[in-house]
Design a protein around this motif. Structure first.
Motif, PDB file in Angstrom:
ATOM      1  N   ASN A 212     117.720  -3.854  85.372  1.00 30.48           N
ATOM      2  CA  ASN A 212     116.776  -4.984  85.298  1.00 30.48           C
ATOM      3  C   ASN A 212     117.440  -6.346  85.519  1.00 30.48           C
ATOM      4  N   ASP A 329     115.816  -1.568  69.748  1.00 25.19           N
ATOM      5  CA  ASP A 329     114.994  -1.028  70.832  1.00 25.19           C
ATOM      6  C   ASP A 329     113.527  -0.808  70.446  1.00 25.19           C
ATOM      7  N   ALA A 332     110.373   0.180  72.868  1.00 23.69           N
ATOM      8  CA  ALA A 332     110.847   0.727  74.140  1.00 23.69           C
ATOM      9  C   ALA A 332     110.428   2.171  74.359  1.00 23.69           C
ATOM     10  N   ASP A 380     114.878 -10.341  76.375  1.00 27.08           N
ATOM     11  CA  ASP A 380     114.221  -9.087  76.733  1.00 27.08           C
ATOM     12  C   ASP A 380     113.805  -9.117  78.203  1.00 27.08           C
ATOM     13  N   ASP A 383     111.161  -4.560  78.976  1.00 32.09           N
ATOM     14  CA  ASP A 383     110.956  -3.182  78.523  1.00 32.09           C
ATOM     15  C   ASP A 383     111.419  -2.964  77.094  1.00 32.09           C
ATOM     16  N   HIS A 384     111.873  -4.027  76.427  1.00 27.73           N
ATOM     17  CA  HIS A 384     112.283  -4.008  75.019  1.00 27.73           C
ATOM     18  C   HIS A 384     113.553  -3.194  74.757  1.00 27.73           C
TER      19      HIS A 384
END
Length: 406
Positions: A212, A329, A332, A380, A383-384
């Motif tokens: 990402n 997370d 997610a 972030d 997508d966490h």
């Protein structure tokens, strides 16, 4: 001043100068050693090629001379014919800097065959590379290959000529490279000679691999760490041995996510030339997939046992290993109360056990203080689980450079 005193002062000055010259003459030269400046992890199951040329972008993390390539058929099951190899400085895209192209040989041969499972170092090249410089490595594959040895998620651009287009390794202009890819193929490293430098291996999963982050921006946390070390006047090579989806204890079901960390650690971290320190950030995929050994449910002690295995491998090789805590997370899809309990227990062990040679607390640096199981929103990527570019920089900033510059 009397003549006697003037003569005495001159003798003292000449003696001091002579001593200084002698000391300079006998001082040992700066030690040069092979240092890996780029070394992606490679896996099985890449695409096949036929009579075409691959031109791949390589971003050097440190400067040096006498450059070598590491060519790899490590994860392939068939021999690989290589018809020609070249390297050049990148001008833009697939276009090389005019006059910079060097032919690459292996044991003084311009074409050769790599056995299935084999790797080879090229002959050293009379080529200087600077920190942060981009290189173009071109491989001509004259025959149909099997599934390639590759690194799937490069977050950089490679350039491919059409099948059957022949040897384009000598091209300066990139016009015959008609397709692009975001993977690297048959290439597992670049090293140089550098004085009083060493390599730090960032070893982990997709968070270390840079998932990402913007393509071609070199905004992974290992990239940012290399910049910090250079700015602190302690330049070191930092290579990224991250692999998306990778697990500590078990092989990932998707073959491009690689063998377990325990299996690949010796090759992907300890064998990189010049390595003296590894930073380990891995385990969240074991937790998120409840992937314990032998098909059983994962426990914190299982994962701690995996860390102890990696620590033992590093120490047996005389290499320091720094443990990094796993990022939060929540949201997610990996999180549950039982999985969060494992993450917390393992992070606490990393912090307090004394088993590692140092600790980096990424969890503390990246979590939302109001919700400690959640990644801070400004870090972030959406997508966490994976940090954005700002989060990657925050991770690099959280590292106490004294751990790496002793």
């Amino acid at each position: 001043m009397t003549k006697h005193r003037a003569r005495l002062l001159m003798m003292i000055a000449l003696s001091a100068a002579s001593g200084l010259c002698a000391a300079l003459a006998t001082r040992a030269p700066l030690a040069e050693q092979r240092v890996g400046v780029w070394a992606p992890s490679v896996t099985i199951g890449g695409p096949s090629f036929n009579a075409q040329t691959l031109r791949m972008t390589v971003h050097a993390s440190l400067g040096g001379s006498s450059l070598r390539l590491h060519l790899s058929n490590l994860r392939s099951s068939t021999p690989l014919r290589i018809g020609s190899v070249s390297i050049a400085y990148q001008a833009n895209g697939a276009t090389a800097v005019d006059g910079s192209l060097h032919r690459v040989t292996v044991a003084h041969a311009a074409h050769f065959t790599l056995a299935a499972g084999g790797e080879v170092f090229s002959d050293p090249l009379p080529m200087q590379v600077e920190a942060g410089q981009n290189l173009l490595v071109s491989l001509y594959l004259p025959a149909q290959t099997g599934a390639s040895t590759w690194h799937s998620d490069a977050f950089d651009t490679s350039y491919l000529s059409d099948a059957g287009s022949g040897d384009r390794t000598a091209d300066i202009d990139g016009g015959r490279y008609t397709r692009t890819s975001t993977s690297w193929y048959y290439l597992s490293g670049v090293d140089v000679l550098a004085a009083n430098r060493h390599t730090i291996v960032a070893f982990g999963d997709s968070i270390t691999d840079g998932y990402n982050t913007p393509k071609g921006a070199y905004a992974r946390w290992p990239d940012d760490l290399a910049h910090r070390l250079a700015d602190d006047r302690h330049p070191a090579a930092v290579v990224d041995a991250g692999l998306g989806g990778n697990r500590v204890l078990t092989d990932a079901p998707n073959i491009w996510q690689g063998f377990s960390a325990i299996k690949r650690f010796a090759h992907d971290a300890l064998a990189v030339p010049g390595t003296n320190t590894v930073i380990l950030l891995e385990g969240i995929n074991d937790i998120g997939n409840d992937a314990g050994p032998n098909g059983k449910a994962l426990t914190a002690q299982d994962l701690i046992g995996g860390y102890q295995n990696l620590i033992g491998q590093a120490h047996a090789a005389g290499i320091r290993i720094i443990g990094a805590t796993m990022l939060p997370d929540r949201g997610a899809g990996y999180d549950s109360p039982s999985r969060e309990a494992i993450r917390q227990a393992c992070n606490q062990w990393i912090r307090s056990s004394g088993a590692f040679d140092g600790v980096i607390d990424f969890d503390q640096a990246m979590r939302d203080p109001a919700h400690p199981d959640t990644l801070l929103s400004r870090y972030d990527s959406g997508d966490h689980l994976h940090p954005n570019a700002a989060g990657m920089q925050a991770m690099a900033n959280a590292i106490d450079l004294r751990l790496l510059t002793r």
